[in-house]
Design an enzyme around this catalytic site. Structure first.
Site, PDB file in Angstrom:
ATOM      1  N   ILE A 141       2.287  -0.408  -1.066  1.00  0.00           N
ATOM      2  CA  ILE A 141       1.750  -0.775   0.245  1.00  0.00           C
ATOM      3  C   ILE A 141       1.982   0.468   1.104  1.00  0.00           C
ATOM      4  CG2 ILE A 141       3.960  -1.854   0.903  1.00  0.00           C
ATOM      5  CD1 ILE A 141       2.476  -3.808   2.661  1.00  0.00           C
ATOM      6  N   SER A 142       0.953   0.925   1.811  1.00  0.00           N
ATOM      7  CA  SER A 142       1.043   2.199   2.532  1.00  0.00           C
ATOM      8  C   SER A 142       2.022   2.115   3.701  1.00  0.00           C
ATOM      9  CB  SER A 142      -0.330   2.610   3.044  1.00  0.00           C
ATOM     10  OG  SER A 142      -1.261   2.626   1.986  1.00  0.00           O
ATOM     11  N   GLN A 143       2.509   3.289   4.098  1.00  0.00           N
ATOM     12  CA  GLN A 143       3.373   3.423   5.284  1.00  0.00           C
ATOM     13  C   GLN A 143       2.632   2.847   6.507  1.00  0.00           C
ATOM     14  OE1 GLN A 143       3.165   7.424   6.592  1.00  0.00           O
ATOM     15  NE2 GLN A 143       5.182   7.454   7.531  1.00  0.00           N
TER      16      GLN A 143
END
Ligand code: SAM
Length: 214
Positions: free
Chosen positions: A60-62
């Site tokens: 899950i992206s930053q």
């Protein structure tokens, strides 16, 4: 710390401080429960300033990257959006808050199924999840007002440009397997314009118009 408090802090210290300005994006990042998209063991890290594993060697992206990419889509609320790389479904939920209809393609069936369960539970019913190779786009639903690719690509896949509406925005990390530049591509009468939004690091976009699956 309460999740709502953690989200407010995340917006102040990670997003506003780094220049995210779109009020609708900031409001949405304050609202969507990022912790709901994570395994129990990672929930306490949900609002920290980094990507997290979601299984199947994916992430899950930053939060900042989610906000930056979403801002670059310039959504007003009426748009039809295509997302490539559903992953956990968190970015999908952000888009569902900000646009009218979202189509999201994921190549790993188990991730798509998990994302579907969470999105249903949270009540995001303006989302259609598709399992397949997103590098070819979704011709039957084109054109799209905005397209977001949440995996790193060697180039801008031509089918995605072709499926953009006139004036539509495509946001995609382009580069090698390890580092990329986040590109905003806009379809204009004469062809496309490209703006480099800065360096980033994403898992690989695998498929016909992406990297080979080795
Ligand atoms: N946006 C996601 C989130 O909020 O959790 C994070 C996505 S993760 C960084 C990238 C995702 O792209 C992975 O789940 C990966 O399986 C998917 N992916 C890679 N190549 C793909 C392709 N050709 N079509 C669809 N999904 C792809």
């Amino acid at each position: 710390m309460e999740f709502a408090t953690a989200r407010n802090r995340m917006v102040e210290s990670q997003l506003i401080s780094r220049g995210i300005k779109d009020e609708r994006v900031l409001e949405t990042m304050r609202k969507v429960p990022r912790h709901s998209f994570l395994e129990e063991a990672l929930v306490s890290q949900a609002y920290n300033d980094h990507p997290l594993p979601i299984g199947e060697k994916q992430t899950i992206s930053q939060p900042y990257m989610v906000a930056l990419m979403t801002e670059a889509l310039e959504l007003q609320g009426h748009e039809k959006v295509l997302e490539i790389g559903t992953g956990s479904g968190y970015q999908t939920a952000i888009l569902a808050e900000l646009a009218e209809k979202i189509y999201s393609i994921e190549r790993i069936r188990s991730l798509s199924a998990k994302a579907q369960r969470i999105l249903d539970k949270l009540g995001y019913f303006n989302v259609v999840l598709v399992v397949g190779d997103g590098t070819v786009g979704l011709k039957e639903e084109a054109p799209f007002d905005a397209i977001i690719v949440t995996a790193g690509s060697p180039d801008v896949p031509q089918p995605l440009v072709d499926q953009l509406a006139m004036g539509g925005r495509l946001v995609i990390p382009v580069g090698d397997r390890y580092t990329q530049s986040l590109m905003q591509v806009v379809r204009v009468k004469e062809g496309i314009t490209k703006t480099d939004l800065g360096g980033c690091r994403f898992v690989s976009l695998l498929g016909q118009h992406g990297w080979e699956d080795s």
